[in-house]
Design a protein around this motif. Structure first.
Motif, PDB file in Angstrom:
ATOM      1  N   THR A 665       1.010  -1.303   0.122  1.00 21.78           N
ATOM      2  CA  THR A 665       0.014  -0.180  -0.041  1.00 21.78           C
ATOM      3  C   THR A 665       0.790   1.302  -0.113  1.00 21.78           C
ATOM      4  N   TYR A 666       2.074   1.132   0.585  1.00 23.37           N
ATOM      5  CA  TYR A 666       2.871   2.282   0.553  1.00 23.37           C
ATOM      6  C   TYR A 666       3.366   2.638  -0.710  1.00 23.37           C
ATOM      7  N   ASN A 671       0.926   5.757   1.876  1.00 23.45           N
ATOM      8  CA  ASN A 671      -0.074   5.403   2.723  1.00 23.45           C
ATOM      9  C   ASN A 671      -0.772   6.855   3.304  1.00 23.45           C
TER      10      ASN A 671
END
Length: 673
Positions: A665-666, A671
């Motif tokens: 997700t980063y 994020n």
């Protein structure tokens, strides 16, 4: 600043246009500007009413504390544990607690790299000490001027990047577009404090996609205040714009010198000076001994006041906060003046009668054999003694008494924010003390960490999500023109009145702040708050209908908008305090709410008998009954009706800590969502 002008509301008003305007030149404001540049956003303007004013640059204490994750030794600590300590202060949202804990090391090291000289050992460990509400040793300090050092080094960074910093601009109103589903801040209207109103347009418009509000707490509300002169706050502008307030009634109060304003914490109390009350006729008496009739208990409580500095309702019955209560009674209720006298011992002083903790500490410091408090102070903390010598006015504690009072010191509440320090109005980011990020209680020094974390988070969001130019369309001009017209009408009406038939703005300020300290400070009763609410409503009416302003005086014009802001804040805060009583919130944190069915403070050293104090000090402890819920307050767009609503605090999040999932997700958006 050379700006183009725009003709609005009958005035040729200068207009600046930037992606982000940062309002405030304290540690939070400069951190936000510095971080924005670090993250790639350089279209930034920093403004302030007075660049060198404010609490960060001009306030401190015996050893001003910065609170962060443990960064030395082999003792256990974790982000989760620090978050829990912050959260357990009561009425605090868990996602903010976790964020403040998680970013504390990053923000601390940013200050170190900026040049703030936090002490480290030869291995590079940043040694800590235990502060209040702290089970570890997370606190650190660079002395009494920790926040001043932070401001100076962050300012140096911001200036080195070429960011424009403009002083002499007071926020009059925020410009908010309400046409969408969520209101959006699109700039602000300011007052140019260096322009004489009858010689040119005293206003300035700033079009901005983002406004970072780093104006500190509502310091102008109270007469008895340890906030430095020149620190006023601009919370009223946010509340008038419709931003939601959070935990507004939660303040910190404590003993402070009045001239100069300074916390008398730490060594000032640990050397056990004499407390002397002086009446209008010059009569003196030892007011503490009238109530605390055990000499050893009294001197031990004075000593303990050094590291239990903020008033804490939980320490009234068996702790040092009883001294705050008695000082409040002497000054506010009896109209006397209280002084610390370091030249003489408290009449009950006998080192053999001190409790084990106090006697052991002073013995270790090597001062038990010294005759006077000032000798003990000079031996233990020479800089604390020299501080008053070097202030204006200079006071030699070896020759003069020091006048003190119970003063407002910090607002734990403020404008409501989420975990990116976004307010309920899109594009408005309150940071530092302007943000309502704290709960009922917090560890000492947590405010400095919160300011750095909040500024960093706001800058992250802006750089990632709010790039682009400010609006300059006809819709923006209409919104700006409306704000300008309202301010112009208020000013012209005040300038058009004769002094003989009007009300002086300084008189309103003096009356309203005195009433706040007397009725909405350390001790609050329903009767006092209800009367105060009526009076504030009347003072607000007078500002609109009766106040007189001299258009040739920049100060007079400035005070008109300043006092309006202060009164608007007072109205909302007092309403929030009354709502606390309506919801059954008892005495908690740094406030005593009078309750006729409650208990008086007792003499724990004398079989628990009620102390000989007035009924106004009868109270009921909240006992954490409301720790899991929190109050939010909003104001109608018209600036009149005030609405309070309660709900459960947001819990501490349980995040997925599996690296591959976070990394996935980063890579999408760092994020930041």
């Amino acid at each position: 600043m050379d700006l183009p002008t725009m003709h609005l509301a009958g005035l040729d008003v200068p207009v600046a246009s930037v992606n982000t305007v940062v309002v405030g030149t304290g540690s939070a404001g400069y951190c936000a500007a510095d971080r924005l540049a670090q993250f790639g956003q350089h279209d930034v303007l920093v403004i302030a009413d007075t660049i060198n004013a404010g609490a960060s640059r001009n306030a401190g204490s015996d050893k001003q504390t910065y609170y962060k994750l443990t960064l030395a030794g082999d003792g256990p600590d974790s982000v989760g544990e620090m978050a829990r300590i912050l959260f357990d202060g009561g009425a605090m949202d868990g996602d903010i607690a976790l964020t403040e804990a998680a970013l504390s090391a990053r923000c601390f090291y940013n200050l170190v790299e900026a040049g703030v000289e936090f002490p480290s050992d030869r291995h590079g460990q940043f040694i800590g000490y235990k502060t209040d509400h702290d089970p570890r040793q997370r606190a650190t300090s660079v002395g009494p001027f920790t926040s001043k050092s932070m401001v100076e080094h962050l300012e140096e960074r911001v200036r080195s990047r070429g960011t424009e910093i403009v002083g002499g601009v007071r926020v009059v109103d925020l410009i908010v577009d309400r046409s969408g589903e969520i209101p959006r801040c699109v700039g602000l209207l300011g007052l140019r404090r260096d322009v004489v109103a009858d010689q040119g347009c005293p206003f300035i418009l700033i079009a901005a996609r983002n406004v970072v509000l780093a104006t500190g707490g509502p310091a102008g509300m109270f007469a008895d205040s340890v906030w430095p002169h020149g620190q006023w706050g601009a919370t009223g502008a946010a509340l008038r714009a419709g931003a939601v307030g959070h935990n507004l009634p939660e303040f910190q109060f404590g003993l402070a010198s009045l001239r100069p304003r300074w916390n008398v914490s730490g060594t000032y109390m640990q050397v056990v000076p004499a407390f002397v009350s002086v009446g209008p006729d010059g009569t003196e008496h030892d007011f503490l001994a009238e109530v605390i009739d055990d000499p050893g208990a009294l001197t031990s409580l004075i000593f303990r006041k050094g590291y239990q500095w903020p008033f804490d309702i939980d320490k009234v019955h068996d702790g040092s906060s009883l001294i705050d209560i008695l000082t409040y009674r002497e000054t506010v209720m009896r109209g006397r003046r209280v002084f610390l006298d370091f030249r003489i011992n408290q009449p009950s002083w006998d080192p053999n009668l001190l409790d084990d903790e106090a006697r052991g500490y002073l013995e270790s410091a090597g001062v038990l054999g010294l005759e006077t408090p000032v000798e003990r102070l000079q031996h233990m903390n020479q800089p604390a003694y020299e501080f008053y010598l070097n202030r204006n006015p200079g006071i030699d504690l070896a020759a003069d008494r020091l006048e003190i009072g119970v003063c407002a010191q910090h607002n734990n509440g403020g404008i409501d924010v989420d975990l990116w320090w976004r307010s309920s109005i899109a594009g408005l980011f309150p940071v530092g003390e302007a943000a309502g990020a704290h709960g009922v209680a917090r560890p000492g020094g947590a405010a400095l960490n919160s300011a750095q974390v909040g500024a960093t988070r706001a800058a992250q969001w802006i750089a990632a999500r709010e790039q682009g130019a400010a609006r300059a369309d006809e819709g923006w001009q209409e919104l700006a023109g409306d704000a300008l017209q309202k301010a112009r009408s208020l000013l012209e009406a005040a300038c058009g009145r004769e002094e003989s038939s009007g009300v002086l703005i300084d008189d309103v300020l003096m009356e309203s702040t005195r009433a706040m300290s007397d009725n909405a400070g350390l001790v609050r009763s329903r009767q006092g708050l209800e009367e105060l609410a009526r009076n504030v409503a009347e003072w607000r009416r007078r500002v609109v209908d009766e106040c007189v302003v001299d258009p040739t005086s920049r100060r007079s014009v400035d005070r008109l908008f300043l006092v309006r802001d202060i009164l608007d804040v007072q109205a909302v805060y007092v309403a929030a305090m009354l709502d606390h009583l309506d919801h059954g919130v008892g005495s908690r944190g740094s406030v005593l709410y009078t309750d006729p069915d409650g208990d008086l403070p007792v003499s724990w050293w004398n079989d628990g008998a009620d102390l000989d104090v007035e009924e106004i000090f009868r109270h009921r402890l909240d006992s954490k009954a409301h720790h899991g819920v929190t109050q939010r307050v909003s104001v109608d767009a018209v600036g009149e009706a005030i609405h309070a609503h309660w709900g459960p605090v947001r819990p501490i999040p349980t995040e997925d800590e599996f690296l591959e999932n976070v990394w996935k997700t980063y890579r999408v958006d760092h994020n930041i969502h």
